[in-house]
Design a protein around this motif. Sequence first.
Motif, short mmCIF file in Angstrom:
data_model
loop_
_atom_site.label_atom_id
_atom_site.label_comp_id
_atom_site.label_asym_id
_atom_site.label_seq_id
_atom_site.Cartn_x
_atom_site.Cartn_y
_atom_site.Cartn_z
N ASN A 205 0.77 -1.25 -0.16
CA ASN A 205 -0.02 0.05 -0.16
C ASN A 205 0.84 1.32 0.14
OD1 ASN A 205 0.71 0.74 2.96
ND2 ASN A 205 -0.89 -0.87 3.29
N TYR A 239 -4.80 9.12 3.40
CA TYR A 239 -5.48 8.34 2.51
C TYR A 239 -4.57 7.13 2.24
CZ TYR A 239 -6.44 6.69 -2.20
OH TYR A 239 -7.14 5.77 -3.59
N THR A 240 -5.02 5.92 2.00
CA THR A 240 -4.56 4.60 1.96
C THR A 240 -5.08 3.99 0.79
OG1 THR A 240 -4.07 4.43 4.27
CG2 THR A 240 -3.57 2.35 3.03
N LYS A 241 -3.94 3.47 -0.03
CA LYS A 241 -4.29 2.83 -1.26
C LYS A 241 -3.56 1.39 -1.48
CE LYS A 241 -5.91 1.72 -5.36
NZ LYS A 241 -7.40 1.28 -5.58
N SER A 254 -9.04 0.84 -0.82
CA SER A 254 -8.59 2.11 -0.61
C SER A 254 -9.52 2.67 0.62
CB SER A 254 -9.23 3.31 -1.37
OG SER A 254 -10.53 3.32 -1.81
#
Length: 423
Positions: A205, A239-241, A254
């Motif tokens: 991530n 924000y994490t992807k 996400s």
Amino acid sequence: MLKRCFIFICYISFFSSHAQFETENSVKIQQDSTKRKEFIQHLGQGFFPTKFLDLDLRYLIKFNQYEGIRTGLGFQTNNKFSQRYRINSYLVYGFRDHRFKYSIGGGFRVSEHTNTWINLAYTDDLQETGSTKFITDGRFFQFFEPRLLNIDLFHKHITKKIALEHEFHKTLIFESEFAASKIEPTYAYSFNINGNSYTNYDITNAKLALNWNPFNKIEKLSESKTRIKQGYPKITLQYTKGIKGVFNSDFNFSKIDFKSIFRLGNSNKSFSEITLVSGVAQGEVPLSHLYHAYPNNITKETILQRFSVAGLTSFETMYFNEFFSDKFTTVQFKHFLKPFEISQRFKPQVVLISRYAIGNMENPEQHNNISFGTLNKGYTESGFELNKLFFGFGLSFTYRYGAYHLPNISDNVALKFTFNVSL
């Protein structure tokens, strides 16, 4: 005449040397006082300073339900070692799971003006399932971590990461992180998605985070030193992807996480504090990366069996592993009454508390071998704390009511110690 001049010169010389001695003595006392103050500040941040290394006190001794006693030692290099490079590491051992955990990391500063650092780390450790860490929160230290005592749901992770820190301004901090992790839950669990069942999995991530403190005031103490006077609100956005296919990553997902802390009033008198935390996760998200709502109540029959230590921002009547969500919001309100100045050392303080949580999960059937509820009806608890009664210890009483009120009255009550010490 010559005799008088000689006596006068001796007189002046004596008092000059005496005044110089007093001045030097005064300077020495001031230096000792400054060193003592800096030493206490280091301890308050969880460090024991040495010449080139600051020993990290967070790893000395802990306890949780999975590892039992967890003990070890960590360190980070200080400015006397280098102002451009840093090394940080720790090694701990769990006596119940009989495993060593460790982390090796370091970084180098790209720009002194913007305090820009590039950091790398390799970590083999545990993390609480459902917990969310804001990477801009930086270091957090408590002499005693009450929630940790009763946590039993962890997942092992081996994580390699590279991160960037950058200050747009002293009040606006940006961090980014790219990490690849191998995840292994320590409990019976499988994540079923698209016809596949995962008990262990890989996650790669990328994270982007901003921490904004618009009302912080920067006070200049000298040419080289400044002090930040904390202002409110404090706002954090992350924000994490999750990226499938990169370094064998199994899932696409996400997450957006938000936190804000408001404070109203004078902290020396009575004041109120409101903490808002919210998160949304979408896509293929295993339980390890979803949300709990900071529970802090163990599953025991009686109130006295559940007697433990209250956390700072946790739900005291919510049982561990009772709820998980892929979207949630919590609001916590605390009103600190002015301390009762009974004596110079004895100043107990009453804190009125109310907490609310709401959440939901779209596909709970994907998470197998574990049972839990959702927070779609809204969870409420209220109570009070009587703090600083004896060596930082106090008492806490909290009551659970509303949609998730339990049939047995005693199951809705949490009676606990509080612990508040500041250096």
